[in-house]
Design an enzyme around this catalytic site. Sequence first.
Site, PDB file in Angstrom:
ATOM      1  N   GLU A  14       3.610   3.051   5.099  1.00  0.00           N
ATOM      2  CA  GLU A  14       4.029   1.641   5.172  1.00  0.00           C
ATOM      3  C   GLU A  14       3.469   0.805   4.015  1.00  0.00           C
ATOM      4  O   GLU A  14       2.453   0.128   4.163  1.00  0.00           O
ATOM      5  CB  GLU A  14       3.609   1.006   6.506  1.00  0.00           C
TER       6      GLU A  14
ATOM      7  N   LYS B 259       8.050   3.117   6.772  1.00  0.00           N
ATOM      8  CA  LYS B 259       8.203   1.797   7.387  1.00  0.00           C
ATOM      9  C   LYS B 259       8.157   0.771   6.259  1.00  0.00           C
ATOM     10  O   LYS B 259       7.135   0.601   5.604  1.00  0.00           O
ATOM     11  CB  LYS B 259       7.101   1.527   8.414  1.00  0.00           C
TER      12      LYS B 259
END
Length: 294
Positions: A176, A213
């Site tokens: 992420e 993500k």
Amino acid sequence: MNQKHLDKIKHNKGFIAALDQSGGSTPKALAAYGITEDKYDGTDEMFNLVHDMRTRIITSPAFDSKYIIGAILFEQTMDNKIDGMYTADYLTSKKDIVPFLKVDRGLADEKNGSQLMKPIDDLAELLERANERNIFGTKMRSLIKSYNGSAITEVVKQQFDIGKQIIKAGLVPIIEPEVDIHSKEKQGIESFMKNEILRELNQLRPEQLVMLKLTIPTEANLFKELVDHPNVIRVVALSGGYSTEEANEKLKQNEGVSASFSRALTQDLRVDQSENKFNETLDEAVKSIYEASL
């Protein structure tokens, strides 16, 4: 690796609920829920209250595997119980929802327009405990605020270096590198970052699987190449400070990307709502995020 969980995350429709507010973001999450800092005394009481909030969300009939395929937990939530079961076991056995764990220790100070993750000194022990608690995967967040090529490269490299340690422990890392939605250079950052992610992905062995993500991109479908990469199980988007409505609208423009929202999932939930009102409000948020994820 749990093959049933892998198949669900890879193939099922739905989104991943982010219930992983940590020490730094918990007071804000509680305040949004209607519990201000003057209502509790100390860290232990704060974490107990946020566990009560998460328990209420997870046990709600609206928190349904028809719409939600996974949930990201904070470490303290993983070690706590719901109805006498560890949270991950409750999610798996009672809800048929795949459990993930946030493993980062927060962000380091900003340098060259980005924030790397702080060192995760106890990562090996944390991953061992995650396996004991039947966690499927992990999540770790960095933050990019402005366009600096070497800094962006460093952020992506750190994510993948730690991701490989997580893979070695038998878990699936959610990579992420968040891009600040308020950055005036957001679109340029995202294009450069995508190429850096591709470079790292192309160096992985076939069995080294990751999830991504990412902030919903300014350019629709920018991440389609990442969605289609053989080493990527799934690409999910964070809401990044957008309201539920705005995040949903932007997400719909990106084929193959589903949601992993935190604030957008819980923004209208309040501690003083009746059970019916709470469940109705959560149900509305869940279904709207699910529709956007299709």
